[in-house]
Design an enzyme around this catalytic site. Structure first.
Site, PDB file in Angstrom:
ATOM      1  N   ASN A  66       0.876  -1.172   0.000  1.00 38.77           N
ATOM      2  CA  ASN A  66       0.000   0.000   0.000  1.00 38.77           C
ATOM      3  C   ASN A  66       0.915   1.224   0.000  1.00 38.77           C
ATOM      4  O   ASN A  66       1.457   1.607   1.039  1.00 38.77           O
ATOM      5  CB  ASN A  66      -0.890  -0.030   1.245  1.00 38.77           C
ATOM      6  CG  ASN A  66      -1.884   1.121   1.273  1.00 38.77           C
ATOM      7  OD1 ASN A  66      -1.832   2.017   0.422  1.00 38.77           O
ATOM      8  ND2 ASN A  66      -2.768   1.121   2.247  1.00 38.77           N
TER       9      ASN A  66
ATOM     10  N   ARG B 122      -2.679  -2.017  -3.396  1.00 43.86           N
ATOM     11  CA  ARG B 122      -3.934  -1.309  -3.171  1.00 43.86           C
ATOM     12  C   ARG B 122      -3.897  -0.042  -4.033  1.00 43.86           C
ATOM     13  O   ARG B 122      -2.912   0.696  -4.014  1.00 43.86           O
ATOM     14  CB  ARG B 122      -4.048  -0.916  -1.713  1.00 43.86           C
ATOM     15  CG  ARG B 122      -5.222  -0.023  -1.477  1.00 43.86           C
ATOM     16  CD  ARG B 122      -5.203   0.601  -0.121  1.00 43.86           C
ATOM     17  NE  ARG B 122      -6.366   1.439   0.021  1.00 43.86           N
ATOM     18  CZ  ARG B 122      -6.362   2.630   0.613  1.00 43.86           C
ATOM     19  NH1 ARG B 122      -5.253   3.103   1.127  1.00 43.86           N
ATOM     20  NH2 ARG B 122      -7.464   3.332   0.709  1.00 43.86           N
TER      21      ARG B 122
ATOM     22  N   HIS C 126     -13.524   2.322   0.140  1.00 41.48           N
ATOM     23  CA  HIS C 126     -13.496   1.212   1.109  1.00 41.48           C
ATOM     24  C   HIS C 126     -14.092  -0.056   0.499  1.00 41.48           C
ATOM     25  O   HIS C 126     -14.555  -0.937   1.241  1.00 41.48           O
ATOM     26  CB  HIS C 126     -14.310   1.529   2.395  1.00 41.48           C
ATOM     27  CG  HIS C 126     -13.753   2.646   3.223  1.00 41.48           C
ATOM     28  ND1 HIS C 126     -14.556   3.566   3.853  1.00 41.48           N
ATOM     29  CD2 HIS C 126     -12.478   2.979   3.533  1.00 41.48           C
ATOM     30  CE1 HIS C 126     -13.795   4.423   4.512  1.00 41.48           C
ATOM     31  NE2 HIS C 126     -12.528   4.099   4.336  1.00 41.48           N
TER      32      HIS C 126
ATOM     33  N   HIS D 283     -18.208   0.640   7.595  1.00 40.69           N
ATOM     34  CA  HIS D 283     -16.751   0.683   7.797  1.00 40.69           C
ATOM     35  C   HIS D 283     -16.474   2.000   8.519  1.00 40.69           C
ATOM     36  O   HIS D 283     -16.491   3.072   7.917  1.00 40.69           O
ATOM     37  CB  HIS D 283     -16.045   0.639   6.438  1.00 40.69           C
ATOM     38  CG  HIS D 283     -14.551   0.768   6.535  1.00 40.69           C
ATOM     39  ND1 HIS D 283     -13.695  -0.265   6.263  1.00 40.69           N
ATOM     40  CD2 HIS D 283     -13.766   1.832   6.891  1.00 40.69           C
ATOM     41  CE1 HIS D 283     -12.442   0.135   6.447  1.00 40.69           C
ATOM     42  NE2 HIS D 283     -12.464   1.399   6.827  1.00 40.69           N
TER      43      HIS D 283
ATOM     44  N   ARG E  86     -13.127  14.625   8.522  1.00 40.17           N
ATOM     45  CA  ARG E  86     -13.910  15.047   7.345  1.00 40.17           C
ATOM     46  C   ARG E  86     -15.335  15.386   7.764  1.00 40.17           C
ATOM     47  O   ARG E  86     -15.911  14.712   8.619  1.00 40.17           O
ATOM     48  CB  ARG E  86     -13.951  13.942   6.286  1.00 40.17           C
ATOM     49  CG  ARG E  86     -12.604  13.646   5.665  1.00 40.17           C
ATOM     50  CD  ARG E  86     -12.763  12.691   4.479  1.00 40.17           C
ATOM     51  NE  ARG E  86     -11.469  12.188   4.059  1.00 40.17           N
ATOM     52  CZ  ARG E  86     -11.152  10.895   3.997  1.00 40.17           C
ATOM     53  NH1 ARG E  86     -12.054   9.969   4.306  1.00 40.17           N
ATOM     54  NH2 ARG E  86      -9.965  10.523   3.606  1.00 40.17           N
TER      55      ARG E  86
ATOM     56  N   MET F  60     -11.675   8.585  18.175  1.00 41.38           N
ATOM     57  CA  MET F  60     -12.881   8.268  18.922  1.00 41.38           C
ATOM     58  C   MET F  60     -12.582   7.913  20.383  1.00 41.38           C
ATOM     59  O   MET F  60     -13.361   8.230  21.282  1.00 41.38           O
ATOM     60  CB  MET F  60     -13.631   7.132  18.210  1.00 41.38           C
ATOM     61  CG  MET F  60     -14.937   6.749  18.841  1.00 41.38           C
ATOM     62  SD  MET F  60     -16.050   8.154  19.022  1.00 41.38           S
ATOM     63  CE  MET F  60     -16.904   8.148  17.472  1.00 41.38           C
TER      64      MET F  60
ATOM     65  N   VAL G  73     -13.044   2.064  14.629  1.00 40.40           N
ATOM     66  CA  VAL G  73     -14.113   2.435  15.555  1.00 40.40           C
ATOM     67  C   VAL G  73     -15.185   1.338  15.572  1.00 40.40           C
ATOM     68  O   VAL G  73     -15.629   0.899  16.641  1.00 40.40           O
ATOM     69  CB  VAL G  73     -14.743   3.789  15.153  1.00 40.40           C
ATOM     70  CG1 VAL G  73     -15.840   4.177  16.126  1.00 40.40           C
ATOM     71  CG2 VAL G  73     -13.678   4.880  15.072  1.00 40.40           C
ATOM     72  N   GLY G  74     -15.586   0.881  14.404  1.00 40.12           N
ATOM     73  CA  GLY G  74     -16.657  -0.125  14.299  1.00 40.12           C
ATOM     74  C   GLY G  74     -16.333  -1.415  15.030  1.00 40.12           C
ATOM     75  O   GLY G  74     -17.199  -2.035  15.641  1.00 40.12           O
ATOM     76  N   GLU G  75     -15.057  -1.819  14.987  1.00 36.42           N
ATOM     77  CA  GLU G  75     -14.675  -3.078  15.643  1.00 36.42           C
ATOM     78  C   GLU G  75     -14.463  -2.911  17.146  1.00 36.42           C
ATOM     79  O   GLU G  75     -14.622  -3.856  17.911  1.00 36.42           O
ATOM     80  CB  GLU G  75     -13.363  -3.615  15.028  1.00 36.42           C
ATOM     81  CG  GLU G  75     -13.543  -4.142  13.622  1.00 36.42           C
ATOM     82  CD  GLU G  75     -12.206  -4.429  12.944  1.00 36.42           C
ATOM     83  OE1 GLU G  75     -11.249  -4.845  13.620  1.00 36.42           O
ATOM     84  OE2 GLU G  75     -12.120  -4.239  11.720  1.00 36.42           O
ATOM     85  N   ASN G  76     -14.059  -1.692  17.548  1.00 38.77           N
ATOM     86  CA  ASN G  76     -13.599  -1.529  18.934  1.00 38.77           C
ATOM     87  C   ASN G  76     -14.480  -0.706  19.850  1.00 38.77           C
ATOM     88  O   ASN G  76     -14.315  -0.777  21.062  1.00 38.77           O
ATOM     89  CB  ASN G  76     -12.204  -0.889  18.935  1.00 38.77           C
ATOM     90  CG  ASN G  76     -11.180  -1.790  18.273  1.00 38.77           C
ATOM     91  OD1 ASN G  76     -10.985  -2.917  18.705  1.00 38.77           O
ATOM     92  ND2 ASN G  76     -10.562  -1.314  17.208  1.00 38.77           N
TER      93      ASN G  76
ATOM     94  N   GLU H  15      -8.322  -5.953   4.637  1.00 42.08           N
ATOM     95  CA  GLU H  15      -8.207  -5.560   3.228  1.00 42.08           C
ATOM     96  C   GLU H  15      -6.971  -6.184   2.579  1.00 42.08           C
ATOM     97  O   GLU H  15      -6.997  -6.566   1.417  1.00 42.08           O
ATOM     98  CB  GLU H  15      -8.147  -4.035   3.126  1.00 42.08           C
ATOM     99  CG  GLU H  15      -9.484  -3.403   3.496  1.00 42.08           C
ATOM    100  CD  GLU H  15      -9.379  -1.948   3.900  1.00 42.08           C
ATOM    101  OE1 GLU H  15      -9.597  -1.095   3.038  1.00 42.08           O
ATOM    102  OE2 GLU H  15      -9.096  -1.655   5.069  1.00 42.08           O
TER     103      GLU H  15
HETATM  104  P1  AMP Z   1      -8.829   2.750  11.023  1.00 40.78           P
HETATM  105  O1  AMP Z   1      -8.909   3.939  10.116  1.00 40.78           O
HETATM  106  O2  AMP Z   1      -9.727   1.634  10.677  1.00 40.78           O
HETATM  107  O3  AMP Z   1      -7.412   2.319  11.301  1.00 40.78           O
HETATM  108  O4  AMP Z   1      -9.353   3.281  12.452  1.00 40.78           O
HETATM  109  C1  AMP Z   1      -8.631   4.194  13.195  1.00 40.78           C
HETATM  110  C2  AMP Z   1      -9.525   4.790  14.247  1.00 40.78           C
HETATM  111  O5  AMP Z   1     -10.071   3.748  15.077  1.00 40.78           O
HETATM  112  C3  AMP Z   1      -8.763   5.670  15.240  1.00 40.78           C
HETATM  113  O6  AMP Z   1      -8.712   6.989  14.783  1.00 40.78           O
HETATM  114  C4  AMP Z   1      -9.591   5.569  16.485  1.00 40.78           C
HETATM  115  O7  AMP Z   1     -10.482   6.653  16.523  1.00 40.78           O
HETATM  116  C5  AMP Z   1     -10.434   4.307  16.326  1.00 40.78           C
HETATM  117  N1  AMP Z   1     -10.216   3.344  17.401  1.00 40.78           N
HETATM  118  C6  AMP Z   1      -9.243   2.425  17.530  1.00 40.78           C
HETATM  119  N2  AMP Z   1      -9.386   1.719  18.673  1.00 40.78           N
HETATM  120  C7  AMP Z   1     -10.505   2.205  19.283  1.00 40.78           C
HETATM  121  C8  AMP Z   1     -11.202   1.913  20.497  1.00 40.78           C
HETATM  122  N3  AMP Z   1     -10.781   0.975  21.324  1.00 40.78           N
HETATM  123  N4  AMP Z   1     -12.311   2.633  20.781  1.00 40.78           N
HETATM  124  C9  AMP Z   1     -12.729   3.606  19.943  1.00 40.78           C
HETATM  125  N5  AMP Z   1     -12.128   3.924  18.789  1.00 40.78           N
HETATM  126  C10 AMP Z   1     -11.029   3.246  18.465  1.00 40.78           C
END
Ligand code: AMP
Length: 407
Positions: free
Chosen positions: A7, A91, A180, A208, A241, A284, A332-335, A385
């Site tokens: 990437n 990618r 995405h 996502h 954004r 987040m 954010v969605g996973e965590n 991905e």
């Molecule tokens: P990504 O772009 O998928 O890598 O997601 C990055 C974003 O995930 C970060 O900017 C955080 O805001 C969010 N993130 C990661 N871990 C957590 C968590 N445990 N709780 C809330 N947000 C999280």
């Protein structure tokens, strides 16, 4: 077969080396600060200490050479020599209307990607530097490109056209493309597997939610609509954004604040979203922490963020005349259990009933977070991905080899 997934950004480059027999990641890492005097290569192999090397890396060709040296390093490497890399997958952010699926790289493909520089000026030129750099270092190794936009090429015109004079679409390809796609594609397939139902029979809404964020309505395995548009700015509120806003805000703000086009672009892409409303962070985790400490601006930012995801989910239920499962993925969605809870709180009308205990579980596995009698399932599906890029590359190279062996 070993496949290297790349990437490439303008000043950075991430890599993962896959063994496709087991789909294991043999090594991964990144090169940062390419073009600056102290570039950093970080290399990771499971169960071994991370390796960090600082040196001068002036261009992508040198960056790839350093990565290959590291992968074959006597002590830190995982390969005997570079001939053990049989293919490379890249990618690529924008495939425009030219690419509705992943393809092997040839002269025509490179030409088409160059034609799309206008649509993704920050990304596609950097990806091309990655492709050229691999060519220079591994001249006989096949390369594939996997596009963020390709999955959404199945959208009907009613989803992808803007209601503006069509000459702008015909002359300049101004339309919605969505992004995405690799992630939405991966999690929808994984969800079908988890649910034990054919993807072709499912109505899914994939969310996502990472630093960038988008929702997709996936009807019978194909993208029917998605929240990002011609660029990743449209749709949900994101880390930095703005997401959707009245386009008339742009000339109005330019006029009132005497902004240049670059300034307004930067404001909407880099200084808006969670960061602007919370006044604290685009992350987040920090916003939730501040909200829990009683910070009102953080609370408003969190609520706006969740509310907009919920609105998109509602509109996609209408778009597909129903939904079988809603999927949460990315950082954010996973965590973030609180975010998922806030989104789903307003979806009971559609038959979504979250199970608080299941939602609170932290795991890297795909899991259901709704009650057993919930009419609609909500799943957390960790995205991958890079694995999808490796799988597509593997399939394309195998198909090519099969065709060639017939003649
Ligand atoms: P990504 O772009 O998928 O890598 O997601 C990055 C974003 O995930 C970060 O900017 C955080 O805001 C969010 N993130 C990661 N871990 C957590 C968590 N445990 N709780 C809330 N947000 C999280």
């Amino acid at each position: 077969m070993n496949i290297l997934v790349i990437n490439a950004g303008s000043s950075s480059l991430k890599y993962q080396l896959y063994n496709m027999k087991t789909e294991d990641v043999l090594a991964k890492g990144r090169v940062e600060r390419i073009g600056m005097d102290s570039s950093i290569l970080t290399h990771e192999v499971e169960n071994q200490p991370e390796v960090r090397e600082v040196s001068e890396i002036l261009d992508h060709t040198t960056a790839i050479k350093k990565v290959l040296d590291m992968l074959t390093h006597r002590k830190f490497g995982v390969l005997r020599n570079i001939q053990d890399i049989q293919a490379v997958g890249h990618r690529v952010v924008h495939g425009g209307e030219s690419f509705s699926e992943s393809v092997l790289v040839d002269q025509n493909v490179k030409l088409e990607i160059r034609k799309l520089f206008d649509l993704a000026p920050l990304h596609n030129p950097a990806h091309m530097m990655g492709i050229v750099a691999v060519e220079a270092n591994l001249p006989n190794v096949p390369q594939a490109v996997v596009f963020d936009t390709a999955f959404h090429q199945s959208m009907p015109p009613s989803s992808y056209l803007y209601a503006i004079p069509t000459v702008l679409y015909r002359k300049h390809q101004i339309r919605r493309y969505g992004f995405h796609g690799t992630s939405h594609d991966y999690v929808s397939k994984r969800a079908a597997e988890f649910l034990g139902r054919p993807l072709e029979k499912l109505k899914l809404i994939s969310c996502h939610i990472g630093n960038g964020a988008s929702c997709a309505a996936i009807l019978h395995g194909k993208s029917y609509d998605t929240s990002m548009g011609m660029t990743p700015l449209e749709g949900l509120m994101m880390g930095t954004r703005s997401g959707d806003l009245d386009p008339a805000v742009v000339p109005f703000a330019i006029n009132k604040e005497d902004l240049t086009l670059n300034e307004v672009n930067s404001m909407l892409n880099k200084h808006s979203g969670l960061l602007a409303i919370s006044g604290i962070s685009s992350d987040m985790r920090e916003v939730v922490e501040a909200m829990n400490d009683g910070n009102d601006k953080a609370k408003l930012a969190f609520e706006m963020y969740a509310y907009r995801i919920r609105k998109y989910i509602g509109s996609y239920v209408a778009a597909m005349d129903g939904v079988d499962a809603i999927l949460f993925t990315a950082g954010v969605g996973e965590n973030s259990a609180p975010l998922r809870e806030a989104v789903c709180r307003g979806l009971t009308f559609f038959g979504v009933h979250l199970d608080a205990d299941r939602n609170a579980v932290r795991s890297s596995e795909t899991r259901r977070i709704t009650t057993d009698d919930s009419g609609v399932s909500v799943l957390v599906v960790p995205t991958n991905e890079e694995l999808l890029i490796a799988r597509d590359t593997y399939r394309l190279v195998k198909d090519k080899t099969a065709v060639e062996s017939r003649f």
